[in-house]
Design a protein around this motif. Structure first.
Motif, PDB file in Angstrom:
ATOM      1  N   SER A 369       0.855  -1.189   0.000  1.00 62.47           N
ATOM      2  CA  SER A 369       0.000   0.000   0.000  1.00 62.47           C
ATOM      3  C   SER A 369       0.888   1.234   0.000  1.00 62.47           C
ATOM      4  CB  SER A 369      -0.929   0.015   1.217  1.00 62.47           C
ATOM      5  OG  SER A 369      -0.190   0.071   2.418  1.00 62.47           O
ATOM      6  N   LEU A 370       0.434   2.267  -0.697  1.00 59.08           N
ATOM      7  CA  LEU A 370       1.212   3.495  -0.793  1.00 59.08           C
ATOM      8  C   LEU A 370       1.170   4.259   0.529  1.00 59.08           C
ATOM      9  CD1 LEU A 370       2.752   5.604  -2.493  1.00 59.08           C
ATOM     10  CD2 LEU A 370       0.524   6.577  -3.108  1.00 59.08           C
ATOM     11  N   ASN A 371       2.355   4.671   1.004  1.00 50.04           N
ATOM     12  CA  ASN A 371       2.439   5.450   2.241  1.00 50.04           C
ATOM     13  C   ASN A 371       3.171   6.758   1.928  1.00 50.04           C
ATOM     14  OD1 ASN A 371       3.048   6.514   4.854  1.00 50.04           O
ATOM     15  ND2 ASN A 371       2.868   4.454   5.724  1.00 50.04           N
ATOM     16  N   THR A 372       2.412   7.837   1.831  1.00 44.91           N
ATOM     17  CA  THR A 372       3.014   9.124   1.464  1.00 44.91           C
ATOM     18  C   THR A 372       3.928   9.671   2.550  1.00 44.91           C
ATOM     19  OG1 THR A 372       1.044  10.265   2.298  1.00 44.91           O
ATOM     20  CG2 THR A 372       1.108   9.717  -0.057  1.00 44.91           C
ATOM     21  N   LYS A 373       3.712   9.243   3.815  1.00 41.55           N
ATOM     22  CA  LYS A 373       4.577   9.705   4.898  1.00 41.55           C
ATOM     23  C   LYS A 373       6.020   9.230   4.689  1.00 41.55           C
ATOM     24  CE  LYS A 373       1.112  10.150   8.557  1.00 41.55           C
ATOM     25  NZ  LYS A 373       0.713   9.706   9.920  1.00 41.55           N
ATOM     26  N   VAL A 374       6.157   8.071   4.058  1.00 42.39           N
ATOM     27  CA  VAL A 374       7.505   7.557   3.775  1.00 42.39           C
ATOM     28  C   VAL A 374       8.200   8.458   2.763  1.00 42.39           C
ATOM     29  CG1 VAL A 374       8.819   5.641   2.817  1.00 42.39           C
ATOM     30  CG2 VAL A 374       6.886   5.187   4.335  1.00 42.39           C
ATOM     31  N   ILE A 430       8.203   2.570   0.722  1.00 40.07           N
ATOM     32  CA  ILE A 430       7.003   3.313   0.324  1.00 40.07           C
ATOM     33  C   ILE A 430       5.778   2.405   0.202  1.00 40.07           C
ATOM     34  CG2 ILE A 430       5.955   4.629  -1.573  1.00 40.07           C
ATOM     35  CD1 ILE A 430       8.739   5.818  -2.091  1.00 40.07           C
ATOM     36  N   SER A 433       3.763  -1.920   3.795  1.00 45.72           N
ATOM     37  CA  SER A 433       3.227  -1.256   4.976  1.00 45.72           C
ATOM     38  C   SER A 433       3.935  -1.656   6.262  1.00 45.72           C
ATOM     39  CB  SER A 433       1.723  -1.562   5.103  1.00 45.72           C
ATOM     40  OG  SER A 433       1.496  -2.966   5.105  1.00 45.72           O
ATOM     41  N   ALA A 436       7.159   0.407   6.578  1.00 49.00           N
ATOM     42  CA  ALA A 436       7.098   1.864   6.444  1.00 49.00           C
ATOM     43  C   ALA A 436       7.657   2.575   7.664  1.00 49.00           C
ATOM     44  CB  ALA A 436       5.647   2.299   6.204  1.00 49.00           C
ATOM     45  N   THR A 437       7.413   1.994   8.848  1.00 45.01           N
ATOM     46  CA  THR A 437       7.902   2.614  10.090  1.00 45.01           C
ATOM     47  C   THR A 437       9.415   2.734  10.098  1.00 45.01           C
ATOM     48  OG1 THR A 437       6.020   1.667  11.266  1.00 45.01           O
ATOM     49  CG2 THR A 437       7.832   2.483  12.608  1.00 45.01           C
ATOM     50  N   ILE A 440       9.916   6.007   8.309  1.00 46.56           N
ATOM     51  CA  ILE A 440       9.338   7.157   8.998  1.00 46.56           C
ATOM     52  C   ILE A 440      10.107   7.483  10.268  1.00 46.56           C
ATOM     53  CG2 ILE A 440       7.266   8.012  10.170  1.00 46.56           C
ATOM     54  CD1 ILE A 440       5.638   6.267   8.193  1.00 46.56           C
TER      55      ILE A 440
END
Length: 472
Positions: A369-374, A430, A433, A436-437, A440
Motif C-alpha cells: 500500500s502506498l504510504n506518502t509519509k515515507v 514506500i 506497509s 514503512a515505520t 518514517i
C-alpha cells in the motif's frame, strides 16, 4: 589479556582469509600485497565463523575453545598444505593494475595530507570511544552483543533468547539474522575466558579498517594515490558512517562485504586479460558467497543485483570476443559453484529452522500500500539531515554531468548498482506497509543507505575523474 585475546582472535581468521585469497588467485594474482590483507580483514573473520558454524549445527562441536580452534585450525592446515603444493607462497605477484601516479600541485598534496591526518584523528577518537564505553545502542545491545553473550554462556547457538519478564525473543525475529557477528564476539570471549565489552566491541574496528583500506585500493585502480586518499577522506567524513563505524553495530560490517564483490565486478569489467577475468570471477564468487552470511539484506537485495550485473559483464566480454559462449557458461558456473559453496550452509539452516528472510520480517505475505509519509521521510532525510552531507545532491549531479558514460561499462557497474539498490529500498519502504515505520522513524532507511555509501562515494570519484579526462 584483552589485547592478547584480540590479537590472537583476529590473527587466526585473517590468516585463514589471506591464504584462501592467495589460493583463489592462483597463477594470475590480481590483488596487491597490502590490498590482499585488507580483503582478508573483511572476508577472513566471516569465513572463520562459517567454518565454526557448520560443524556446530551438525552437532559435532560446542562453542567452546576446542569447538572454535579444531575446525579453524584443520581448515587452516589444509589451506597451508594446498598453498605449499601449488607453490602459492613463493609465487611472485605481478604488479596490480593501479592507475599511474601523476604530479599534483604542492598545495593540493599538502591539503590532502592534512585532511588525511584529520581523518586519522577522527578514527582514533571514535576507536577510543568504542572500546571504552559500553554499548548503549538499542539494536546492538539487544541483537549482536546479547546473542553473542548468550552463545558464550550456553556454549551453543540459540535461536530463542529470553529477554526478561517472561518474554522470549523468537527465532522469527532478529535470530533470523546470520550469526557471524555474535559468533565472532563469542570467539573472542572464549579466548579471554570472560565476556568483556571493550574486547567484543573492538571487533568492529577490524571491519572499518578493512573497509577503508579496500576502498582506497578500489579507487587506486582508477585514481592516483593522493586522490584516492581524498576519496577516503570524503567517505570517513560522512557523519552517520563514522558514527556507525565506531559503535558496535553491524552495518559497516555489511557495507564492507558489499564493497568487495563490487570492487571485483568493477575490476573484472575493466580488464582485457582473459585469465585475470577468471581470477576476478573466483574472488567475486567467494566474496558474494560470504556476503550471504552477514545480514538478510544480502540474500534478498544485494546478491541478486550483483549477479545480474555479473551476467551483463560476461555478455559484454563475449561481445568483444574476449570470451566465447562456452567460456561464458563455464565462467558463470564457476561463480555459481563458489558462491553456493559458501552461501548454502546458512541458507539451508534458515530453511530447515523456518527462519525468515528480510530485515527480521518475512518477505512473504507482505501487504502493499502506498504510504506518502515515507516519501516525506525520505525527502527530509536526504535534504534536511546531515547524515550524508552534500552527497545526495552531488551524486545525481555527477551522474547527469557524466551523461551516457555513467551507464556504460566499466563505470556502469557501479552506477547501476547504486541506482537499483537505492530505488529498491525506497520502493520497499514506500509500498510495504509493515516496513514503512523503518523509514518514517529514520531507522531502517538510514541503515540501508549506509550499506551502499562507499559505492556512492566511489561513483562520484570515478565519474568525476572520467568527466575531467574527457574535457582535456
Amino acid at each position: 589479556m584483552n589485547f592478547f585475546a584480540f590479537l590472537v582472535g583476529i590473527a587466526i581468521p585473517v590468516i585463514l582469509g589471506w591464504i584462501s585469497l592467495l589460493l583463489l588467485e592462483g597463477k594470475n594474482p590480481v590483488l596487491g600485497r597490502a590490498e590482499r590483507w585488507f580483503f582478508a580483514l573483511i572476508l577472513g573473520p566471516t569465513l572463520f565463523a562459517l567454518i565454526v558454524f557448520l560443524p556446530h549445527v551438525l552437532g559435532l562441536t560446542a562453542l567452546t575453545l576446542s569447538g572454535f580452534l579444531i575446525p579453524s585450525l584443520i581448515a587452516t592446515a589444509i589451506l597451508i598444505i594446498a598453498a605449499i603444493v601449488t607453490r602459492s607462497f613463493s609465487r611472485q605477484s605481478t604488479a596490480p593494475e593501479y592507475a599511474p601516479s601523476t604530479p599534483l600541485p604542492t598545495w593540493m598534496k599538502i591539503g590532502i595530507l592534512l585532511l588525511t591526518i584529520w581523518t586519522a584523528m577522527k578514527i582514533l577518537a571514535g576507536a577510543y570511544d568504542l572500546v571504552s564505553v559500553p554499548t548503549y545502542w538499542d539494536d546492538s545491545f539487544n541483537n549482536w552483543n546479547m546473542r553473542g553473550k548468550m552463545f558464550y554462556l550456553n556454549e551453543k547457538l540459540l535461536l530463542e533468547i529470553p529477554v526478561g519478564n517472561g518474554i522470549v525473543q523468537s527465532a522469527s525475529g532478529v535470530s533470523s539474522y546470520p550469526v557471524t557477528v555474535p559468533l565472532l564476539k563469542t570467539w573472542l570471549s572464549v579466548l579471554r575466558g570472560s565476556w568483556e565489552e571493550p574486547l567484543v566491541n573492538s571487533l568492529h574496528l577490524i571491519w572499518f579498517a578493512g573497509l577503508i583500506g579496500s576502498f582506497y585500493f578500489g579507487l587506486r585502480r582508477r585514481l592516483q594515490p593522493m586522490l584516492s586518499l581524498f576519496g577516503v577522506y570524503l567517505l570517513v567524513s560522512l557523519p552517520l558512517l563514522l558514527i556507525q563505524a565506531t559503535n558496535p553495530y553491524a552495518d559497516i560490517f555489511m557495507a564492507a562485504h558489499i564493497l568487495l564483490p563490487m570492487i571485483c565486478l568493477f575490476a573484472m569489467s575493466e580488464t582485457e586479460d582473459r585469465e585475470k577475468v577468471k581470477t576476478w570471477v573466483k574472488l567475486f564468487g567467494f566474496a558474494l558467497g560470504l556476503m550471504i552470511f552477514t545480514k538478510n539484506e544480502a540474500s534478498v537485495l544485494y546478491a541478486p543485483t550483483m549477479t545480474i550485473l555479473f551476467v551483463w559483464i560476461l555478455l559484454a566480454k563475449k561481445k568483444v570476443a574476449l570470451l566465447t559462449a562456452e567460456q561464458v557458461r563455464k565462467t558463470f558456473a564457476l561463480f555459481a559453484l563458489l558462491a553456493l559453496l559458501f552461501a548454502a550452509p546458512w541458507l539451508l539452516f534458515k530453511w530447515m529452522h523456518g527462519l525468515t528472510f528480510g530485515n527480521a520480517k518475512s518477505v512473504s505475505g507482505l501487504t502493499l500500500s502506498l504510504n506518502t509519509k515515507v516519501i516525506q521521510a525520505i525527502w527530509f532525510h536526504l535534504s534536511h539531515e546531515p547524515n550524508w552531507l552534500l552527497l545526495p545532491l552531488v551524486t545525481p549531479l555527477t551522474i547527469i554531468l557524466s551523461g551516457k558514460s555513467a551507464f556504460k561499462l566499466p563505470e556502469g557497474v557501479l552506477t547501476v548498482f547504486l541506482l537499483v539498490t537505492v530505488a529498491a529500498q525506497f520502493l520497499i519502504f514506500i509500498f510495504v506497509s509493515s516496513l514503512a515505520t523503518e523509514a518514517i522513524m529514520q531507522t531502517g532507511l538510514s541503515r540501508g543507505l549506509l550499506h551502499i555509501m562507499p559505492i556512492a562515494v566511489m561513483v562520484v570519484m570515478v565519474l568525476l575523474q572520467k568527466t575531467l579526462e574527457s574535457k582535456e
